[in-house]
Scaffold this motif. Structure first.
Motif: not given
Lengths: 81, 578
Positions: B395, B397, B435
């Motif tokens: 993922e 971002r 993250w």
């Protein structure tokens, strides 16, 4: 009789000037050849190949590791002549 | 390929691979045009067995750390496999570091065991820091015959010849779990604070499954391994990936461009991973050949390239391109499917040049902290101006985007490292709420297909076109003792942020003593010290700064604050080239 280091150095400078098309008078023994010739490490390896065939020697890649001036290069080549 | 979901560790997967394809060739090693080694998976197993047994006897246990410092060769992979087989943690170190740097990272990683090439071992034994060597068992490859363990003055200084460190018998495989550490890979920190990325077996197995889903290997594929195997990319796509698919890895003992070009043809290479510098070199070579063509042939070539470009706009059609441009494809062996590019910013025009010839050069983006790759071009369709899409399982971002949609790239996936070795503070700054903060600036392209574009860096570091990450803190040691009041090294783009990549340089900022003049002697000293660094580590220029550096109470330079002051108070044009 093997050539002297100075003679070897001179030949290297001549070949480098010819190979990379720069005026011979612009090159001096203590030049950083990456900078003077404006080349990257792969192009430096190319030069090494030319030098090998000229001097009829074989130099492993690691001999060039950390070498960036013509004088040191000449001493590495001289040691194998 | 093996179904990686069934395996708990790299050792277990590799062990099965050796059983699964006993007669397939897994390794070829050539020195220039002389082939030195050719091994099947079965041969590989035979070569690893006595080493595994010797490790067992040396009481190398599960979780023990073992470092490798070698140029690419078959013994690199055999040693790594043996370490995993015995349950060890691999510490792959960059062979281009200095002996002092090697010793520092060996100590930091607490590696018990070391496999090293002779010329590098010689440098370590001659280092004034040699006494600080912490590894207990050292194996030296390529050592001249006659030198051996404990053989007197001209011996291997307590090390063993790789060939001599072996035992008879069947070694016992040591199982590891997915969450156990597989590797500690250093992303920086040789001059300052080592950043040892701790990567688990799960990270590697997940990453390998994602990459091979897009770029599969199979028996018969030949991967040319020219990036250093200690580098995250080659470790994955030049070892783990091909091995769990029954493919073959070709090692060259020289990186001379003419032998690399020759290897494409000699071994009919299928894939190769490259850094931009090598790709650029190949482009230069091809363009020079094109320029030598007679006008009529040149005209014909241009037309065929144009036709190929039109027919491959939507997707690569390798077979068709090979027929349209046979001479170009023959120069690469005729079997090449992709030149995978990563490690640094790549000029889109170079990527497009190869794609137009029918040789896809997919560009990727990754960092050691994220195992290997975060994004990769999937060629659906090819885009030269992006670093591709997030790999399956990743993922991505963009944090705090500005008006142009550009912000810091953050990644979350099972492939991301668990932490920096022995550094909870840096870990906490880098992995926030699961993250990974990459320090790179990017945005998703407006076409809505999920392509990531990179625009620069938030962090104080540069990446060379040879794929080397250089952190200013690591090279400041070369300027220790410089006769000035104080100095600090910065990435130019950190001082003067710009939304581009490429042409990155380091800048030495010096603050002179009161009444001190910037004279030729100081300039010569800077030049001389700079030249002691490896060519890719050198600063590109210097800047004289006229204020004292802001410092913390413990007198450390406040780098962020100083960078902001310099960025606001000086122009990039004021940097004097070294």
């Amino acid at each position: 009789m093997p050539p002297t280091t100075n003679h070897t150095l001179d030949e290297i400078l001549n070949l480098a000037a010819l190979h990379f098309k720069v005026p011979r008078e612009r090159l001096t023994p203590d030049d950083d050849f990456f900078k003077t010739l404006g080349i990257d490490s792969l192009q430096a390896l190319d030069l090494l190949t030319r030098l090998e065939s000229h001097f009829r020697i074989e130099l492993p890649d690691y001999e060039l590791q950390g070498v960036s001036d013509f004088r040191t290069l000449a001493s590495r080549i001289q040691a194998r002549l | 390929m093996l179904d990686l979901r069934q395996y708990a560790s790299l050792g277990a997967a590799l062990k099965d691979a050796l059983e699964r394809w006993p007669n397939e060739v897994c390794l070829i090693e050539a020195d220039r045009d002389r082939e030195k080694v050719r091994l099947t998976y079965s041969d590989f197993k035979e070569m690893a067995r006595p080493l595994c047994r010797a490790l067992e006897d040396a009481e190398f246990k599960a979780g023990d750390r073992a470092a490798i410092i070698m140029t690419n060769q078959s013994k690199w992979l055999i040693s790594a496999y043996s370490i995993f087989f015995c349950g060890g943690v691999l510490v792959p170190l960059d062979y281009k570091l200095t002996a002092a740097e090697h010793l520092q990272l060996l100590a930091h990683s607490k590696a018990r065991f070391l496999v090293i090439e002779y010329y590098l071992w010689r440098a370590i034994t001659q280092s004034p820091e040699f006494a600080k060597l912490t590894a207990e068992i050292v194996l030296v490859t390529e050592a001249p015959v006659g030198l051996s363990h404990g053989g007197g003055a001209a011996d291997l200084q307590g090390a063993y010849r790789w060939e001599e460190f072996k035992r008879k018998g069947e070694p016992q495989f040591v199982a590891r779990q997915r969450e156990d550490t597989a590797c500690i890979v250093y992303s920086s920190g040789t001059g300052g604070r080592p950043k040892g990325c701790v990567l688990t077996h799960d990270s590697y197995l997940e990453q390998c499954a994602s990459l091979t889903a897009w770029y599969p290997f199979w028996p018969g594929v030949r991967y040319l391994s020219i990036l250093p195997t200690n580098h995250a990319i080659d470790f994955m796509v030049g070892f783990i990936g091909p091995f769990v698919c029954g493919a073959c890895v070709v090692h060259l003992r020289t990186l001379r461009p003419e032998f690399v070009r020759d290897a494409f043809v000699r071994y009919r290479i299928t894939y190769v991973s490259l850094v931009p510098m090598v790709l650029k070199n190949l482009e230069r070579g091809l363009r020079a050949k094109f320029d030598e063509l007679k006008p009529r042939k040149r005209w014909m070539l241009e037309r065929l390239i144009g036709l190929n470009k039109m027919l491959t706009r939507g997707r690569p059609r390798v077979e068709l391109s090979r027929r349209l441009l046979p001479q170009v494809h023959k120069a690469f062996g005729g079997e090449l499917r992709a030149l995978i590019v990563g490690g640094a910013f790549t000029d889109p025009s170079t990527l497009q040049f190869f794609y137009d010839l029918g040789i896809p050069a997919p560009c990727g983006y990754g960092l050691t902290e994220a195992c290997t790759a975060v994004t990769l071009n999937d060629l659906k369709p090819f885009r030269a101006d992006t670093v591709g899409k997030p790999l399956p399982g990743s993922e991505v971002r963009v944090l705090n985007p500005d008006g142009d949609g550009i912000g810091e790239v953050a990644v979350r996936s099972r492939a991301v490292m668990s932490h920096y070795l022995d550094d909870p503070e840096q870990t906490a700054q880098t992995i926030v709420e699961g993250w990974l903060l990459t320090g790179d600036l990017g945005r998703f392209d407006v076409d809505g297909r999920g392509h990531l574009q990179l625009f620069g860096r938030k962090k104080n570091m540069i990446v060379t076109d040879g794929g080397k990450n250089i952190y200013p803190e690591d090279i400041e040691v070369a300027f220790d003792g410089l006769p000035v009041k104080e100095f600090c090294v910065f990435a130019a783009n950190y001082l003067w942020p710009q939304k581009t990549l490429g042409d990155e340089i380091l800048v030495l900022v010096v603050r002179l003593e009161q009444n001190q003049q910037f004279d030729d002697r100081l300039r010569d000293e800077i030049v001389a010290r700079n030249r002691r660094l490896a060519d890719f580590q050198r600063v590109g220029g210097y800047l004289a700064w006229e204020k004292d550096f802001p410092r913390t109470t413990s007198l450390k330079i406040k780098r962020g604050e100083l960078a902001a002051e310099i960025g606001a108070g000086a122009a990039r044009a004021g940097v004097v080239e070294v």
